[in-house]
Design an enzyme around this catalytic site. Structure first.
Site, PDB file in Angstrom:
ATOM      1  N   GLU A 101      16.559  -7.777 -16.363  1.00  0.00           N
ATOM      2  CA  GLU A 101      17.352  -7.732 -15.537  1.00  0.00           C
ATOM      3  C   GLU A 101      18.473  -6.855 -15.900  1.00  0.00           C
ATOM      4  OE1 GLU A 101      19.535 -12.167 -14.234  1.00  0.00           O
ATOM      5  OE2 GLU A 101      19.113 -12.146 -16.082  1.00  0.00           O
ATOM      6  N   GLU A 105      -4.383   1.808  11.659  1.00  0.00           N
ATOM      7  CA  GLU A 105      -5.410   2.358  10.568  1.00  0.00           C
ATOM      8  C   GLU A 105      -6.283   3.432  10.943  1.00  0.00           C
ATOM      9  OE1 GLU A 105      -6.981   1.150   6.299  1.00  0.00           O
ATOM     10  OE2 GLU A 105      -6.352  -0.707   6.904  1.00  0.00           O
ATOM     11  N   GLU A 128      15.402  -3.977  -6.724  1.00  0.00           N
ATOM     12  CA  GLU A 128      16.619  -3.728  -6.132  1.00  0.00           C
ATOM     13  C   GLU A 128      17.945  -2.791  -6.659  1.00  0.00           C
ATOM     14  OE1 GLU A 128      18.569  -7.083  -5.594  1.00  0.00           O
ATOM     15  OE2 GLU A 128      18.109  -8.063  -6.984  1.00  0.00           O
ATOM     16  N   GLU A 158      -5.716  -8.466  -0.290  1.00  0.00           N
ATOM     17  CA  GLU A 158      -5.925  -7.543   0.131  1.00  0.00           C
ATOM     18  C   GLU A 158      -5.563  -8.048   1.876  1.00  0.00           C
ATOM     19  OE1 GLU A 158      -5.421  -2.791   1.798  1.00  0.00           O
ATOM     20  OE2 GLU A 158      -7.785  -3.561   0.844  1.00  0.00           O
TER      21      GLU A 158
END
Length: 607
Positions: A141, A474, A223, A386
């Site tokens: 962090e 795809e 981020e 997935e």
């Protein structure tokens, strides 16, 4: 200046349901925390936002402005009270923070602490480094602190010069909740500016490089955000300018490489109409635009392809991968950030309309499907997954054993497979693939995505944290085209009313907009507008869909309510008038309805 022990807290990653869907909240919306509501999180104008309050008490608000701007107010002057509000860019932990050649941040803010119970506050750049597939690198962090009240760290550190200013850099160990879920011990990296300020430029990437020079482990960038945070304090931070970008101002942007967030995604809608191409060594583009994620990818075995972004989540993909082991995909949707289990979302819906066809094949195939991943952050015994919800396909039918289930009134065959290959964690590993294959092909309609997650869970399949929900075109050893003209992903069912945040009705702005009103008009259903959809600009629009909520049209590739919006009786019962312009500018929305301004007084939008 006195030294005070400082408590750094991370916002526990719980996504407030009402803040997801359609790309998040919108400019002018005021989000509040307190009285049991601890967090709102999402994307608006292409920038992530989060407001969070510890459950120890207090209250706070965050009002979103245009672009990345925001205003935060907090009252957390209670024992262990902790508040934060931040906005910035999500980088998705695609690659190491030091692999970005440049990240800049410009800001202007008014920041002050108005009260304290032996507490403190700060204005800073904030984010995380994740250690996805990187051995020996810690979870981190990080803070680049620009201004603060009643806090100076007593940690040992080193003075460095960045952007012509002195910063003290140091690191600490901390135990607490993380973005991975659960609680663990992790590192905190700090750069503390020695001369406080509330505006200026920060070359964020230079801080990352300076930390790396010290031998500190650098993980994948999650981020970069500007953060206002208070500990046992009250205060205000009004950020009137905020920009985060990955191309140095004055330079020409380089082509996007694998995992790079294009700088054009930073400004919300700036990439609309932009065409991304893959081939000849360029194999990926990835980012966020209009609040929806996008990715185009081509295997390095050959071929080429393109993806043109439309408004909202729409896109057009074309590919030519009819070569040995050629593989192409293009997708858009919502990133959920692996904040919580997929089955913990009460509802996730997806509406779409597409033209899809395969134009050539080298013994290959193609498909149109909902696609995403479940990550197993902090979940023992749960696999990395997935997943595919396949709506249409050419030259491919799986021969796997499965079970027939009914979802949204249609038959789907569900099954799972094991697969070894590259993953979103980085590197290659063996993982699970979950499938729902529609038995009657189609290229448009509604999918209750959350019902597929729940059905898989019923079979005892492990369900991890939801990473994304996207519509995917795809092709494998094939060529083709997919033109997605309508796409919406949302977490509040159509027909239900999302929660709203209360805000004071005070304004001095006046505005006038005129639009002719047909003599014969229908009323746009309030049950449609209560879900965040607009009324169609043409009151006599074409009706595409009718349900218990009303009549639905399509405008700018998104759903809208056919007819003129109704002025709420809850507004007029308080003595306010309906605005004279039925298509008035909405300044504020609450449980009573939509409020406009006319002659320096509030009025109800609609007719």
């Amino acid at each position: 200046m006195r030294t005070i022990k400082f408590f750094f807290a991370v916002a526990i990653a719980t996504v407030a349901k009402a803040q997801w869907g359609g790309g998040g909240a919108s400019a002018g919306q005021r989000l509040t925390v307190g009285n049991g509501q601890t967090q709102h999180k999402g994307v608006a104008d292409g920038y992530s936002y989060e407001i969070w309050l510890d459950n120890t008490g207090g209250s706070g608000s965050m009002t979103l402005g245009s672009g990345a701007t925001f205003k935060a107010e907090w009252n957390a002057s209670v024992n262990r009270g902790n508040f934060l509000a931040r906005r910035g860019l999500d980088f998705g932990s695609q690659k190491k923070a030091t692999d970005y050649s440049y990240i800049g941040l410009d800001y202007t803010a008014t920041y002050r602490q108005t009260g304290s119970a032996s507490g403190n506050s700060r204005l800073c750049v904030y984010g995380w480094f994740q250690n996805r597939g990187v051995q020996g690198v810690p979870l981190v962090e990080y803070y680049i602190i620009e201004d603060w009240v009643d806090w100076v760290s007593d940690a040992q550190g080193r003075m460095v010069t960045i952007d012509g200013a002195q910063y003290k850099i140091f690191q600490m160990d901390h135990t607490g909740p993380t973005i991975n879920g659960g609680s663990e011990t992790f590192k905190q990296y700090f750069s503390v500016r020695q001369q406080k300020r509330t505006s200026g430029h920060i070359t964020v990437s230079d801080h990352f490089k300076e930390w790396a020079k010290q031998g500190w482990g650098i993980g994948n960038l999650y981020e970069v955000a500007l953060n206002a945070e208070g500990w046992q304090s009250s205060g205000i931070a009004d950020v009137t300018k905020l920009d985060v970008y990955t191309t140095q101002k004055g330079s020409n942007p380089a082509p996007t490489s694998t995992g790079t967030v294009p700088s054009s995604s930073a400004g919300g809608s700036t990439a609309n109409g932009k065409k991304f191409t893959v081939g000849n060594g360029q194999n990926q583009h990835k980012g966020v635009n209009d609040g929806f994620s996008y990715e185009i990818w081509l295997d390095n075995t050959g071929g080429n392809g393109s993806m043109t972004l439309g408004s909202g989540a729409t896109f057009k993909a074309e590919w030519n991968a009819a070569v040995n082991r050629g593989n192409f995909l293009a997708r858009r949707g919502l990133d959920f950030g692996s904040q919580k289990k997929a089955t913990d979302y009460d509802y996730i819906g997806l509406d779409y309309a597409a033209t899809y066809k395969q134009t050539a094949s080298a013994s290959g195939n193609s498909r149109l499907c909902v696609y995403g991943w479940f990550q197993n952050r902090g979940l023992n015994g749960v696999p990395l997954v997935e997943y595919y919800i396949i709506e249409d396909w050419v030259d491919w039918v799986p021969d796997a054993q499965g079970k027939m289930v009914t979802i949204d009134g249609a038959q789907y065959k569900i099954f799972q497979m094991d697969h070894t290959g590259p993953t979103i964690n980085g590197g290659s590993e063996t993982f699970k693939q979950y499938f729902s294959v529609r038995q009657q092909k189609r290229t448009s309609g509604h999918i209750t995505v959350s019902d597929h997650f729940k059905e898989w869970a019923k079979q005892g399949w492990g369900i991890g944290n939801l990473y994304e929900v996207a519509l995917n075109a795809e092709g494998w050893q094939s060529s083709g085209v997919a033109d997605v003209t309508l796409l919406d992903v949302y977490t509040t069912p159509k027909g239900s009313s999302p929660a709203t945040s209360a805000a004071p009705r005070t304004t001095t702005r006046t505005t006038t907009r005129t639009k002719s009103l047909p003599t014969n008009y229908n009323k746009c259903s309030a049950r449609i507008t209560a879900q965040g959809y607009k009324c169609c600009s043409d009151p006599n629009c074409v009706v595409y869909y009718t349900d218990e909520d009303g009549t639905w049209g399509v405008e700018n590739n998104d759903w809208c309510g056919c007819g003129v919006e109704q002025c709420s009786s809850k507004i007029t019962s308080q003595g306010y008038k309906c605005c004279s312009d039925p298509n008035c500018v909405v300044f504020y929305t609450d449980d009573d309805g939509k409020w406009g301004v006319e002659n320096n007084d509030w009025c109800g939008c609609g007719f």
